[in-house]
Design a protein around this motif. Sequence first.
Motif, mmCIF file in Angstrom:
data_model
loop_
_atom_site.group_PDB
_atom_site.id
_atom_site.type_symbol
_atom_site.label_atom_id
_atom_site.label_comp_id
_atom_site.label_asym_id
_atom_site.label_seq_id
_atom_site.Cartn_x
_atom_site.Cartn_y
_atom_site.Cartn_z
ATOM 1 N N UNK A 131 9.618 5.033 30.961
ATOM 2 C CA UNK A 131 8.863 5.911 30.066
ATOM 3 C C UNK A 131 9.379 5.886 28.633
ATOM 4 N N UNK A 132 10.524 5.267 28.389
ATOM 5 C CA UNK A 132 11.075 5.121 27.042
ATOM 6 C C UNK A 132 10.439 3.880 26.405
ATOM 7 N N UNK A 133 9.434 4.105 25.552
ATOM 8 C CA UNK A 133 8.643 3.011 24.987
ATOM 9 C C UNK A 133 9.500 2.015 24.198
ATOM 10 N N UNK A 134 10.473 2.498 23.465
ATOM 11 C CA UNK A 134 11.322 1.614 22.665
ATOM 12 C C UNK A 134 12.140 0.702 23.586
ATOM 13 N N UNK A 135 12.780 1.290 24.576
ATOM 14 C CA UNK A 135 13.571 0.500 25.524
ATOM 15 C C UNK A 135 12.678 -0.473 26.284
ATOM 16 N N UNK A 136 11.521 -0.006 26.708
ATOM 17 C CA UNK A 136 10.584 -0.841 27.453
ATOM 18 C C UNK A 136 10.162 -2.055 26.623
ATOM 19 N N UNK A 137 9.818 -1.841 25.362
ATOM 20 C CA UNK A 137 9.417 -2.941 24.485
ATOM 21 C C UNK A 137 10.571 -3.904 24.224
ATOM 22 N N UNK A 138 11.771 -3.363 24.017
ATOM 23 C CA UNK A 138 12.940 -4.217 23.792
ATOM 24 C C UNK A 138 13.223 -5.099 25.006
ATOM 25 N N UNK A 139 13.219 -4.498 26.183
ATOM 26 C CA UNK A 139 13.521 -5.264 27.393
ATOM 27 C C UNK A 139 12.416 -6.275 27.694
ATOM 28 N N UNK A 140 11.166 -5.848 27.553
ATOM 29 C CA UNK A 140 10.046 -6.767 27.777
ATOM 30 C C UNK A 140 10.080 -7.944 26.818
ATOM 31 N N UNK A 141 10.346 -7.683 25.551
ATOM 32 C CA UNK A 141 10.435 -8.752 24.548
ATOM 33 C C UNK A 141 11.621 -9.674 24.819
ATOM 34 N N UNK A 142 12.744 -9.086 25.191
ATOM 35 C CA UNK A 142 13.937 -9.884 25.498
ATOM 36 C C UNK A 142 13.641 -10.881 26.625
ATOM 37 N N UNK A 143 13.038 -10.408 27.688
ATOM 38 C CA UNK A 143 12.736 -11.290 28.818
ATOM 39 C C UNK A 143 11.729 -12.353 28.394
ATOM 40 N N UNK A 144 10.666 -11.932 27.708
ATOM 41 C CA UNK A 144 9.637 -12.869 27.270
ATOM 42 C C UNK A 144 10.174 -13.947 26.336
ATOM 43 N N UNK A 145 11.098 -13.573 25.468
ATOM 44 C CA UNK A 145 11.656 -14.520 24.493
ATOM 45 C C UNK A 145 12.688 -15.470 25.103
ATOM 46 N N UNK A 146 13.417 -15.006 26.108
ATOM 47 C CA UNK A 146 14.542 -15.786 26.630
ATOM 48 C C UNK A 146 14.291 -16.476 27.967
ATOM 49 N N UNK A 147 13.262 -16.060 28.650
ATOM 50 C CA UNK A 147 12.973 -16.630 29.972
ATOM 51 C C UNK A 147 11.495 -16.993 30.032
ATOM 52 N N UNK A 148 11.157 -18.158 29.494
ATOM 53 C CA UNK A 148 9.750 -18.525 29.302
ATOM 54 C C UNK A 148 8.923 -18.679 30.576
ATOM 55 N N UNK A 149 9.561 -18.877 31.704
ATOM 56 C CA UNK A 149 8.793 -19.037 32.931
ATOM 57 C C UNK A 149 8.582 -17.725 33.683
ATOM 58 N N UNK A 150 9.059 -16.640 33.103
ATOM 59 C CA UNK A 150 8.867 -15.343 33.736
ATOM 60 C C UNK A 150 7.711 -14.604 33.076
ATOM 61 N N UNK A 151 6.832 -14.102 33.886
ATOM 62 C CA UNK A 151 5.711 -13.285 33.396
ATOM 63 C C UNK A 151 6.170 -11.832 33.452
ATOM 64 N N UNK A 152 6.126 -11.155 32.310
ATOM 65 C CA UNK A 152 6.599 -9.783 32.217
ATOM 66 C C UNK A 152 5.414 -8.836 32.063
ATOM 67 N N UNK A 153 5.368 -7.833 32.925
ATOM 68 C CA UNK A 153 4.381 -6.762 32.822
ATOM 69 C C UNK A 153 5.175 -5.493 32.578
#
Length: 138
Positions: A9-31
């Motif tokens: 529910x923490x939008x800032x943390x959620x966006x940071x973690x989602x972006x981190x995964x998307x940027x560093x692990x290209x074969x992972x689909x993040x929802x």
Amino acid sequence: MGTILIVDDDAVFLNLLGSFVGDNYPLLRVVTCPNPVKALNLIQEGGLDLLVLDLEMPQLDGAKLFNFAVETGMDPKRIVILSGRDSDYLHANFPLGTCLAVLNKFEVKQKAVLEMVFSSLNRKAVARQEDDSRVKSV
């Protein structure tokens, strides 16, 4: 491709973690999902390789979301629980073997564990992609 659902529910943390995964692990689909009630449908649909959820959320706490995921057939070894609480509290409430990991989301050392989980899932996605690309002749 590995699919990760992150519920927090923490939008800032959620966006940071989602972006981190998307940027560093290209074969992972993040929802990402800021609303645990909406996450119920995503979990029920299945097909998740990893569920990362916050323990403390106002609409539906992470323990209930964890139980729902397990009851719908998700392997608890594919669930990571994050919290702002100290590790002693987390391990007392989620003993070893209950899920893949229980981590304090603000401790730097615990972030390394989460990165290892993402890295492992990405390696498995690479291996699957390589297996799919091999041509088999009969």
